[in-house]
Each structure stands twice: as structure tokens, then as C-alpha cells.
Design a protein around this motif. Sequence first.
Motif, PDB file in Angstrom:
ATOM      1  N   ARG A   7      32.880  39.102  37.225  1.00 11.52           N
ATOM      2  CA  ARG A   7      33.484  39.897  36.162  1.00 11.52           C
ATOM      3  C   ARG A   7      32.800  41.261  36.081  1.00 11.52           C
ATOM      4  O   ARG A   7      31.613  41.420  36.374  1.00 11.52           O
ATOM      5  N   MET A   8      33.565  42.227  35.644  1.00 15.35           N
ATOM      6  CA  MET A   8      33.087  43.589  35.487  1.00 15.35           C
ATOM      7  C   MET A   8      32.006  43.645  34.412  1.00 15.35           C
ATOM      8  O   MET A   8      32.154  43.083  33.330  1.00 15.35           O
ATOM      9  N   VAL A  76      33.398  57.628  20.622  1.00 14.59           N
ATOM     10  CA  VAL A  76      32.405  56.563  20.494  1.00 14.59           C
ATOM     11  C   VAL A  76      32.925  55.381  21.295  1.00 14.59           C
ATOM     12  O   VAL A  76      34.073  54.972  21.136  1.00 14.59           O
ATOM     13  N   LEU A  77      32.067  54.850  22.153  1.00 12.18           N
ATOM     14  CA  LEU A  77      32.474  53.806  23.084  1.00 12.18           C
ATOM     15  C   LEU A  77      31.674  52.536  22.815  1.00 12.18           C
ATOM     16  O   LEU A  77      30.456  52.575  22.641  1.00 12.18           O
ATOM     17  N   MET A  78      32.379  51.407  22.796  1.00 12.66           N
ATOM     18  CA  MET A  78      31.728  50.102  22.698  1.00 12.66           C
ATOM     19  C   MET A  78      32.177  49.274  23.898  1.00 12.66           C
ATOM     20  O   MET A  78      33.375  49.014  24.052  1.00 12.66           O
ATOM     21  N   SER A  79      31.245  48.887  24.752  1.00 13.15           N
ATOM     22  CA  SER A  79      31.573  48.109  25.938  1.00 13.15           C
ATOM     23  C   SER A  79      30.839  46.776  25.880  1.00 13.15           C
ATOM     24  O   SER A  79      29.606  46.744  25.760  1.00 13.15           O
ATOM     25  N   PHE A  80      31.591  45.685  25.970  1.00  6.88           N
ATOM     26  CA  PHE A  80      31.007  44.353  25.863  1.00  6.88           C
ATOM     27  C   PHE A  80      30.506  43.883  27.225  1.00  6.88           C
ATOM     28  O   PHE A  80      31.126  44.111  28.255  1.00  6.88           O
ATOM     29  N   GLU A  81      29.372  43.206  27.197  1.00  8.03           N
ATOM     30  CA  GLU A  81      28.750  42.662  28.406  1.00  8.03           C
ATOM     31  C   GLU A  81      28.920  41.140  28.398  1.00  8.03           C
ATOM     32  O   GLU A  81      28.217  40.426  27.687  1.00  8.03           O
ATOM     33  N   PHE A  82      29.881  40.650  29.206  1.00  2.00           N
ATOM     34  CA  PHE A  82      30.153  39.216  29.219  1.00  2.00           C
ATOM     35  C   PHE A  82      28.973  38.434  29.786  1.00  2.00           C
ATOM     36  O   PHE A  82      28.754  37.266  29.420  1.00  2.00           O
ATOM     37  N   ARG A 154      39.481  43.501  28.831  1.00  2.00           N
ATOM     38  CA  ARG A 154      38.997  43.097  30.139  1.00  2.00           C
ATOM     39  C   ARG A 154      39.040  41.567  30.227  1.00  2.00           C
ATOM     40  O   ARG A 154      39.667  40.919  29.399  1.00  2.00           O
ATOM     41  N   ASP A 155      38.402  41.018  31.231  1.00  2.00           N
ATOM     42  CA  ASP A 155      38.440  39.574  31.436  1.00  2.00           C
ATOM     43  C   ASP A 155      37.088  38.955  31.137  1.00  2.00           C
ATOM     44  O   ASP A 155      36.086  39.351  31.741  1.00  2.00           O
ATOM     45  N   PRO A 156      37.040  37.997  30.161  1.00  2.00           N
ATOM     46  CA  PRO A 156      38.121  37.543  29.289  1.00  2.00           C
ATOM     47  C   PRO A 156      38.049  38.249  27.943  1.00  2.00           C
ATOM     48  O   PRO A 156      37.052  38.872  27.612  1.00  2.00           O
ATOM     49  N   CYS A 157      39.099  38.104  27.176  1.00  2.00           N
ATOM     50  CA  CYS A 157      39.107  38.611  25.803  1.00  2.00           C
ATOM     51  C   CYS A 157      39.703  37.513  24.930  1.00  2.00           C
ATOM     52  O   CYS A 157      40.920  37.356  24.845  1.00  2.00           O
TER      53      CYS A 157
END
Length: 471
Positions: A7-8, A76-82, A154-157
Motif C-alpha cells: 500500500r502507498m 493544509v494536508l492530512m495524509s494517513f499512514e496505513f 486511498r486503499d483502504p478507507c
Amino acid sequence: MGDTRPRMSAREAISLATTPGSFRVLPPPPEKAGADVDGPLTWHGYDAMRSQAACRTGEQEAVVCGTALVGDTRVVLMSFEFGFLGGSLGQRAGDLVESAHVFARHHRLPVVSLIATGGSRMQEGMRALSQLQRVAQQSARTRAEGLPQIAVLRDPCTGGGWATVGAGADVTLALPGAQVGFAGARVRPAGASDGHYTAEAQWSSGAVDALVTPAELRDRLGLWLGLLTRGSTKPAPAPYALGRTDLPTTGWEAVLRARHPSRPRAAEYLDAYFTRRVLISGDRAGGGRDEGVLCGVGEHGGRAIAFVAQQGTDTRPAGYRTATRLVQLAGRLSLPVLTLVDTPGAANDPQAEREGVGGAIAGLFEALATAATPVTTLVIGEGGSGGALALAAVGDTWVTPDSYFSVIAPESAAAILKRPAGDAPDIADAFRLRPQDVVRLGVARGIRGAAGEGATSDVENSSDSALYEAS
């Protein structure tokens, strides 16, 4: 769809979405002093899990927050780290999300969320679940400030991340093939098909606005942000007429001209009016999408204008609900609205009734009646009954020479009045539905002429030529 595929990462997603080198991490809010060992539930080994996740991903939490450029727009950016405990929301992740929204409001910046999460963090129990209320509250405050929010799935949500950050955004984009749904892969009903929990399925059901490949993400986000952040209070000018400019002599001629297959349709008007545009798609209520209604935001004369355009079909409940959603979004972001009316009427088949067509029309009537920004309407073809009137601006509706506006279609009126179908032409005349009649009745301001025509609107003048308005 398996859970073991690569996953990304959060940083890879940031690189795809933003101008290279522009991302800057926001200072994290202070951590709570004297935090419990192993979290609020004293879950054995929880602190070790977090340390291992940090070593594995290089991140300190499941969400990375910062500022960046997307196209010409600072966000403003929020990027989740799976990779950090499944991108799950816990107390500390909630702290970071809240701090990011506070920063966005203080600096008047839009918010972009790149989401990959499995939901709430099990090891923090109800403390984690309560973060959904916190996130929803911050999102609502940002929305009330007139700042746009865009989510990229993104994968997954899944889980609460989908139900708040994802589904609660103003515009929701998704990467093809991503798992998207409230139920994660391990808690779905027995026998449920994975195909129902995909970005494609959510798009089909009206919960996602567009599917965007990773390669086009940066450009698409930049286009959306460039349009959503350019509000104004000036009304949208009505488009010029693209079809015939001579006026019909009878009501029935007006009906036939509006129904003629070669008459210009909504897509042609939008192409002529906007230099670029993007579409929202879906009613966000499970009713799906109405292919006969185009909703979105475009650029005209250097300004951003929201639009709703019927395409000559019976409008379905999902179409009215999507239009309502667009009008409300335009109001929050101070975008003027243009509506193009062209429908025989609202869909009235049994499925439309089950989907609540009456309530959907009522919702759009209310949205236009209470619109926070100016609305301009052009009737470009058929204007059939309440299904058409629901899209018409009060006091700023225009008509083209090859359109009509009527209380009901002449054929339907004949049936209601128990008259032969052959009486429809006479009924069309009695209804005074020609464009020049609609202006004289005070329903429309004027007849929109072709580009370059110089005429004025004067509803008091009996001359048909004086009912035109081309500027």
C-alpha cells in the motif's frame, strides 16, 4: 480484495498530490503530560506496538499533517499512514487532525485529506471512537468558515475514517481499486462480495464524485482547488443562445422546436461558456447518480461559477439531490450558480416514487429559495412543470428562442382535461408557453439572444424583438 498487497505510504501519497518539495510538516500540538502506560485501557504491549510502528514507517502517528502547494493553491494536508497501526484514529491522531483544522482556519487555507485508514484504534477503546466526534466538529467549523475540504480515498478507507473525513468532505475523489466502505474486510457480513466495498461501487452509488488515477491526482486536485477557492458575489451572466434566434409563432411550434434532436443541448452550452470545468457526481444519499443532470464548477471570464444543467431527460431524484448539494456547496464557498433548464419533467415511475422524488424536488426548491449566493437560470429547451421550475432562479430566469416553459406538457394536459390527444397543439397555444409569452407573463426576465446581438429587454413593449436581452 486482500489485505496483504503493498500500500502507498503517507509520504508517497503526499508526493503524488503536491508540488515537489513544497510539503512542510506542521508543528505537533503538545502531548498530554503523564499519559497512561499502554494507553487509556492499559492495553498490554500498546506502547511497544506504537514504537514498532514508528520504526517501521518513520512516522510518529497514523496521520501526517502539514502545508503544501497543490497547483497554485496552498493547502493544509492530512495524509494517513496505513502502516502505522492501520492508519487508525486514536487520541494523538485526533490531536493532530484538530490542530491541522485550527491552522487551516487561522490561515484561511483549504483542507485536503489523503485517507488510508481502517477506522478507530482498538487499543484505545471508546477514547478512540470519540475522536470521530472531534474530527466531525473540526470539519464543521472549517466548513462554517467557507473553506473547502477535499478528500482523496486511498486503499483502504473504511470505518470511522470513511464515515467522517471521507464521506464528510465537500468533494470526494477516490483512487481506482481502493477498498471503500464502512465495514472493513474482517467484519463484513458473511458472504458479502468485496465488489460492493470498492471505490467504483461507491462512485456508482453516488458517494464518490470521481475516480482519479495516481498519475492524474495532482492536476485534478489543483483544478478543483483553483476553482473552489475563487468565490465572488457577482451573479453569473446568462449564456448566449446557441440555437435559433427567430421566435416561434405558435405554442406548438415552440414545443416542437424545444424537442428537436438537433437543438443545442447542455453540454454544448457548458463547452461554450466555460474554459474549464469539473463535475461532482452523486447525491450522497444512496440514490446513485443521474446521468441526465450535470453538476459542477467551471471557470468563466476568470471567475469560478457553480452549475447545474439538465440534459433533456426526465430528472431523477438523485439528480435533484445532487443539484441541492451543489447549490448548498456554492453557498458555503461564495460561488454564484448557473442553472440550465431542459427537461420534459421529473421522473414519475414507481422507482422514482420509492426514491422520494417529491422530497428531492422540495429540497431543491428550498435550496434555491434560500441560496446564499446569486442564481441565474437559462431555459435552453423543454421547461416541463415543477421538474423544470425546481431549477429556476427566482427573479433571474432567462429563456432562449428555441425553448418553452409550461405548467405541464400539452399532451399530459389533454389527458387530464379528458380531451383528444390531437388537441395538444391548441392546448399549447392556450398555455402561452412560447418564450415571448413567458417573458410577458413575468416568469422570465427576457429572451437571451445570440452573441453579438444588441437588444434590450422591455416586457412592457408588445414587440417581440424588444423582449430580447443579449448583454
